[in-house]
Design a protein around this motif. Structure first.
Motif, short mmCIF file in Angstrom:
data_model
loop_
_atom_site.label_atom_id
_atom_site.label_comp_id
_atom_site.label_asym_id
_atom_site.label_seq_id
_atom_site.Cartn_x
_atom_site.Cartn_y
_atom_site.Cartn_z
N MET A 1 0.79 -1.29 -0.05
CA MET A 1 0.05 -0.07 -0.03
C MET A 1 0.83 1.16 -0.08
O MET A 1 0.61 2.22 -0.65
N ASN A 2 2.15 1.32 0.60
CA ASN A 2 2.89 2.35 0.73
C ASN A 2 3.52 2.72 -0.54
O ASN A 2 3.66 3.75 -0.89
N SER A 3 3.85 1.68 -1.43
CA SER A 3 4.09 1.93 -2.66
C SER A 3 3.15 2.52 -3.55
O SER A 3 3.45 3.57 -4.49
N ILE A 4 1.82 2.32 -3.44
CA ILE A 4 0.62 2.80 -4.21
C ILE A 4 0.81 4.17 -3.63
O ILE A 4 0.32 5.05 -4.47
N ARG A 5 0.71 4.60 -2.48
CA ARG A 5 0.47 5.87 -1.84
C ARG A 5 1.79 6.86 -2.34
O ARG A 5 1.66 7.89 -2.68
N TYR A 7 3.31 6.44 -5.13
CA TYR A 7 3.27 6.59 -6.51
C TYR A 7 2.34 7.67 -6.84
O TYR A 7 2.36 8.63 -7.48
N PHE A 8 0.89 7.63 -5.93
CA PHE A 8 -0.02 8.77 -6.34
C PHE A 8 0.60 9.99 -5.64
O PHE A 8 0.37 11.17 -6.18
N SER A 9 1.42 9.99 -4.54
CA SER A 9 1.97 11.29 -3.95
C SER A 9 2.93 11.70 -4.98
O SER A 9 2.76 13.31 -5.07
N ASN A 10 3.61 11.05 -5.70
CA ASN A 10 4.63 11.60 -6.65
C ASN A 10 3.83 12.36 -7.99
O ASN A 10 3.99 13.11 -8.54
N ILE A 116 2.01 21.54 7.83
CA ILE A 116 1.42 20.13 8.34
C ILE A 116 0.02 19.82 8.04
O ILE A 116 -0.20 18.77 7.58
N LYS A 117 -0.81 21.01 8.16
CA LYS A 117 -1.98 20.81 7.86
C LYS A 117 -2.04 20.59 6.31
O LYS A 117 -3.10 19.72 5.78
N ASN A 118 -1.40 21.25 5.30
CA ASN A 118 -1.38 20.85 3.92
C ASN A 118 -1.16 19.43 3.57
O ASN A 118 -1.58 18.88 2.82
N ARG A 119 0.04 19.26 4.42
CA ARG A 119 0.60 17.77 4.24
C ARG A 119 -0.57 16.80 4.78
O ARG A 119 -0.92 15.62 3.83
N GLU A 120 -1.30 17.00 5.65
CA GLU A 120 -2.57 15.96 6.21
C GLU A 120 -3.47 16.21 5.11
O GLU A 120 -3.87 15.04 4.53
N GLU A 123 -2.35 14.08 2.17
CA GLU A 123 -2.42 12.65 2.48
C GLU A 123 -3.81 12.18 2.27
O GLU A 123 -4.03 10.97 1.74
N ASN A 124 -4.85 12.97 2.79
CA ASN A 124 -6.23 12.59 2.52
C ASN A 124 -6.51 12.53 1.23
O ASN A 124 -7.42 11.44 0.74
N VAL A 125 -6.18 13.31 0.33
CA VAL A 125 -6.60 13.32 -1.02
C VAL A 125 -5.97 11.90 -1.74
O VAL A 125 -6.29 11.24 -2.67
#
Length: 149
Positions: A1-5, A7-10, A116-120, A123-125
């Protein structure tokens, strides 16, 4: 799941945000009507002395309206406003996040809180995109299975 996360983060243009230790902690209480991460409030003391709220409860924030009297009674504290003396071209910046260690003045901590808020939020997106991608893949597989039968 982290690799998927990852991928989409990038894919969403992720950027590293400095989080060099523990997140900041609140230093004082600011009433919800006064709190903001949008930066400090400038107070111009060039036209006279200003009394700046330090309890965070003033309805005329950042200026004192004597809300500290009730605040002190309710909290067993002894918070009083701070006087900023008149001085030509003097502007001070008053904290609105409640995390500044320079109470009531801004020390820039709101900027870190916004990151921090933007990062959170990001992550939700990313989590949402992952769920949608999984559902789309399952729907496509089901459609192919239905068509082949």
């Amino acid at each position: 799941m982290n690799s998927i996360r990852n991928y989409f983060s990038n894919w969403l243009g992720s950027e590293e945000i400095e989080t060099n230790s523990e997140p900041p902690t609140p230093q004082w209480v600011i009433h919800s009507d006064n709190i903001s991460l949008d930066g400090p409030l400038p107070v111009d003391a060039s036209d006279g002395d200003k009394f700046i709220c330090r309890c965070g409860q003033s309805k005329n924030y950042p200026y004192c309206d004597n809300s500290h009297v009730v605040f002190n009674q309710n909290n067993g504290s002894n918070v009083v406003p701070i006087r900023v003396a008149m001085e030509k071209d003097k502007v001070v910046f008053v904290c609105r996040c409640g995390y500044s260690k320079e109470r009531p003045f801004c020390d820039g901590t709101h900027t870190r809180l916004k990151h921090i808020k933007n990062r959170e939020d990001k992550e939700n997106v990313v989590d949402y995109v992952i769920v949608v991608a999984i559902y789309a893949a399952v729907a496509a597989a089901c459609a192919r299975a239905y068509v082949t039968h």
